[in-house]
Design a protein around this motif. Structure first.
Motif, mmCIF file in Angstrom:
data_model
loop_
_atom_site.group_PDB
_atom_site.id
_atom_site.type_symbol
_atom_site.label_atom_id
_atom_site.label_comp_id
_atom_site.label_asym_id
_atom_site.label_seq_id
_atom_site.Cartn_x
_atom_site.Cartn_y
_atom_site.Cartn_z
ATOM 1 N N GLU A 1 71.719 -5.021 -10.930
ATOM 2 C CA GLU A 1 73.111 -4.363 -11.002
ATOM 3 C C GLU A 1 74.418 -5.018 -10.580
ATOM 4 O O GLU A 1 74.442 -4.742 -9.307
ATOM 5 N N SER A 2 75.322 -5.808 -11.410
ATOM 6 C CA SER A 2 76.185 -5.798 -10.711
ATOM 7 C C SER A 2 77.194 -4.444 -10.254
ATOM 8 O O SER A 2 76.765 -3.619 -10.062
ATOM 9 N N GLU A 3 78.250 -4.637 -9.038
ATOM 10 C CA GLU A 3 79.150 -3.738 -8.412
ATOM 11 C C GLU A 3 79.866 -2.369 -10.206
ATOM 12 O O GLU A 3 79.777 -3.226 -10.748
#
Length: 139
Positions: free
Chosen positions: A2-4
């Motif tokens: 997952e991204s930030e």
């Protein structure tokens, strides 16, 4: 991966949030955020599935809505009259004082069925919408 993460603020009716919290507790989620992330992922997968539907189909839309929502009956009628070439049948029952279950059966091009579904989803007072489709075959 997952991204930030991004923080957001969301307004949710108290009864809806309470029910969500109950389900999160029953299913063992460690946090509300985790449950919301999974719910969003599930919605995205469903939306992507709907977008992939192509060709001639039979569509069944199940809708639960609040009949006391101002103008909703007129809006539903307007949507139905906008798609006479694909609308086959509708059936409605009261499931409570504040909820009607309507089942709408459509037949035609998947793009038109999806537009019909999106128009129903966009109405204020709609609590639940689920589209199922079946591919038409010449067998």
């Amino acid at each position: 991966m997952e991204s930030e993460l991004s923080r957001i603020g969301v307004s949710i009716p108290v009864d809806l949030l309470s029910r969500f919290d109950e389900i999160m507790h029953q299913t063992g989620y460690s946090s509300r955020s985790e449950g919301i992330r999974d719910s969003i992922k599930s919605y995205i997968k469903y939306y992507e599935w709907v977008c992939e539907v192509k060709g001639e189909r039979v569509g069944i839309i199940s809708v639960i809505y609040n009949p006391s929502q101002h103008g909703i009956s007129e809006k539903f009628s307007s949507i139905k009259y906008s798609y006479p070439e694909i609308l086959i049948s509708t059936s409605s029952i009261y499931i409570s004082e504040r909820e009607i279950l309507e089942v709408i059966i459509l037949q035609g091009n998947a793009e038109e069925i999806k537009l019909f579904n999106e128009n129903i989803m966009a109405q204020k007072g709609v609590k639940y919408v689920r589209l199922s489709t079946i591919e038409l075959t010449n067998d």
